[in-house]
Enzyme design. Structure first.
Site, short mmCIF file in Angstrom:
data_model
loop_
_atom_site.label_atom_id
_atom_site.label_comp_id
_atom_site.label_asym_id
_atom_site.label_seq_id
_atom_site.Cartn_x
_atom_site.Cartn_y
_atom_site.Cartn_z
N GLU A 1 65.57 97.87 8.69
CA GLU A 1 65.19 98.77 9.99
C GLU A 1 65.67 97.96 11.26
O GLU A 1 66.40 98.29 11.99
CB GLU A 1 63.91 99.20 10.00
CG GLU A 1 63.52 99.89 11.49
CD GLU A 1 61.92 100.53 11.38
OE1 GLU A 1 61.59 101.25 12.23
OE2 GLU A 1 61.18 100.32 10.36
N ARG A 2 65.22 96.59 10.96
CA ARG A 2 65.46 95.58 12.36
C ARG A 2 67.04 95.36 12.12
O ARG A 2 67.42 95.07 13.25
CB ARG A 2 64.70 94.32 12.22
CG ARG A 2 63.31 94.60 12.49
CD ARG A 2 62.44 93.30 12.67
NE ARG A 2 61.09 93.95 13.30
CZ ARG A 2 59.90 92.97 13.01
NH1 ARG A 2 59.98 92.01 12.30
NH2 ARG A 2 58.67 93.40 13.66
#
Length: 391
Positions: free
Chosen positions: A254-255
Site C-alpha cells: 500500500e505504501r
C-alpha cells in the site's frame, strides 16, 4: 496514438518487459479515449461514474495479478505499477481505482475463504463491484490498536457499531473491508482487531456525507456509520483477532503504491512546467533562458531521478517477496514530501498563471498535499521507520 517505441524511451526499467509495455500502451490509449476528455467534468461533479469502472474492467485492466481461477491472468506486480502510473498521468483522483485493484483485492485474495474469493474477486476484475477499505475513525490517533468500532458476535452475526471516515471509494462502494474490535478485553498492543466484509445493503449500515477536499475532487471519499449493523459471521476475513497482523502484512504494498503515484505526479508537474516556460517570455527573453529557471528545473529533475531510482529498486525487491517495510515507508514519506516541494517550485515558475483554478498545474498543486496523509501521516510513518532501524 502512443507507440511502443515512444513508451520504451521513457521506461527502459529493469522490471518492465515487452509485455508490460504493451499493457502500458493499451491502458494509455484506453484512458486517452475514456478518461482524459471527461476528467475535468468528473472533478466538477465530484465523482467518477460507475460506467467508467465497468469499462476499465471490461478491458481487462483491473487485478491482472489474480489467479486465472478468479478471472485474472496471474500477472506480476509490474502490471500494477503500470496501471498506477498511467492512472496518475491522467489525474491523482483516479487513484481510487488502484486502491480497489491493488490494495483491497489482495486482502480477499490472501485471507479470504474460497466462497469469499468466488463471490467477490471475479467482480473486482469486471468492475461490477467497487470496493473500499475502512480503517480510519473520527478522532483516531496513529495507533491502530485504538480502533473503537466494535463487532460483537451474537447468534451467527457480528453486531457492528461505530464510524469510519476518510474512506476512499466509500460513497460508491458496493462493499468494504472494515477493521473492528472483536475482543474488547484484548491487550492494547495486540488490539483484538478483526476484518469484516460488509456489503452496502447490510441492515444498520449507512453512509454519511461525501467529504469535500481541497484537492482530488473526483476521488470518492466518505464517512461510514454502523448502528447495530448485522454482519454474518461468514463475512469474517481470515481469523478473528488477526486484523492488525493482516494490515501490517499489506502495508508494504500500500505504501509502495502511494510512493509510485506521488512520483508520477511529480514527473507530470515537471513536464507541465517545462512545456510552459519554453513558450513564455519575460522582458523580451524566453523564461527557459534564465539561469534561475534552468537551475530550478535541474533541481526538480534530479529529485525525480533519485526518487525513481529508489522506488524502482524497491519495486524489484517487492516483486521477489522481500520484507522492505522500513524502506518502503522511507520512500512514501520522502517522495510525498518531495512532490509537495516540487509543486511549489512549479507553481512559482508558472507565475500568475499557476493560480488560475482550471490550470493543470494548479490542480496538481491542490492534489499533491493529500498524499502525505495516505497510509498514515508523516509522523506515523517516521515512527515505524525509527522502530525498524532499532531506535
Amino acid at each position: 496514438m502512443v507507440s511502443t517505441m515512444e513508451i520504451n524511451k521513457d521506461d527502459s526499467r529493469s522490471f518492465l518487459t515487452e509485455e508490460h509495455l504493451l499493457f502500458k500502451q493499451s491502458i494509455r490509449e484506453f484512458l486517452a479515449k475514456e478518461a482524459v476528455p471527461f476528467y475535468d467534468q468528473w472533478e466538477k461533479e465530484g465523482g467518477i461514474p460507475c460506467s467508467f469502472w465497468k469499462k476499465i474492467g471490461d478491458n481487462g485492466f483491473l487485478c491482472p495479478w489474480l489467479d486465472v481461477d478468479f478471472g485474472g491472468i496471474g500477472a506480476d506486480f509490474g502490471y500494477s505499477v503500470v496501471l498506477a502510473e498511467e492512472l496518475e498521468m491522467v489525474g491523482s483522483a483516479l487513484g481510487g481505482i488502484s486502491i480497489h485493484s491493488d490494495v483491497v483485492a489482495p486482502y480477499i485474495s490472501s485471507f479470504g475463504t474460497i466462497d469469499q474469493k468466488q463471490r467477490y474477486l471475479p467482480k473486482f476484475i469486471s468492475g461490477e463491484l467497487i470496493s473500499a477499505f475502512a480503517l480510519t475513525e473520527p478522532g483516531m490517533d496513529s495507533e491502530l490498536g485504538d480502533i473503537q468500532t466494535t463487532a460483537i458476535r451474537k447468534d451467527g452475526y457480528y453486531i457492528v457499531n461505530g464510524a469510519k471516515t476518510f474512506v476512499t471509494n466509500g460513497f460508491k462502494a458496493d462493499f468494504m473491508i472494515v477493521a473492528c474490535k472483536t475482543d474488547l478485553n484484548a491487550v492494547h498492543s495486540q488490539g483484538g482487531i478483526s476484518l469484516l466484509i460488509i456489503d452496502k445493503d447490510t441492515p444498520g449500515f449507512s453512509r454519511g456525507r461525501k467529504l469535500g477536499k481541497t484537492g482530488q475532487g473526483c476521488l470518492d471519499t466518505a464517512e461510514l456509520f454502523f448502528d447495530d449493523a448485522s454482519v454474518p459471521v461468514g463475512n469474517l476475513l481470515g481469523e478473528e483477532g488477526k486484523g492488525l497482523s493482516y494490515i501490517m502484512q499489506k502495508l508494504q504494498q500500500e505504501r509502495l503504491m502511494c510512493a509510485i503515484g506521488s512520483l508520477m505526479a511529480a514527473k507530470e508537474m515537471l513536464h507541465l512546467t517545462m512545456n510552459f516556460i519554453r513558450g513564455r517570455k519575460a522582458f523580451d527573453k524566453k523564461i527557459s533562458k534564465y539561469k534561475n529557471a534552468q537551475f530550478t528545473i535541474a533541481e526538480i529533475a534530479t529529485d525525480i531521478h533519485l526518487g525513481r531510482t529508489f522506488v524502482d529498486g524497491l519495486i524489484c525487491k517487492h516483486m521477489t517477496g522481500a520484507n522492505i517495510i522500513a524502506e518502503v515507508s522511507m520512500a512514501k514519506y520522502w517522495i510525498t514530501e518531495m512532490s509537495k516541494r516540487i509543486s511549489d517550485k512549479c507553481m512559482q515558475l508558472h507565475d500568475g498563471y499557476g493560480n488560475i483554478g482550471d490550470d493543470k498545474i494548479a490542480q496538481r498543486h491542490r492534489d499533491i498535499p493529500l498524499t502525505t496523509f495516505f497510509t498514515g501521516t508523516d509522523e506515523t510513518v517516521k515512527t515505524l521507520i525509527a522502530k525498524n532501524i532499532g531506535f
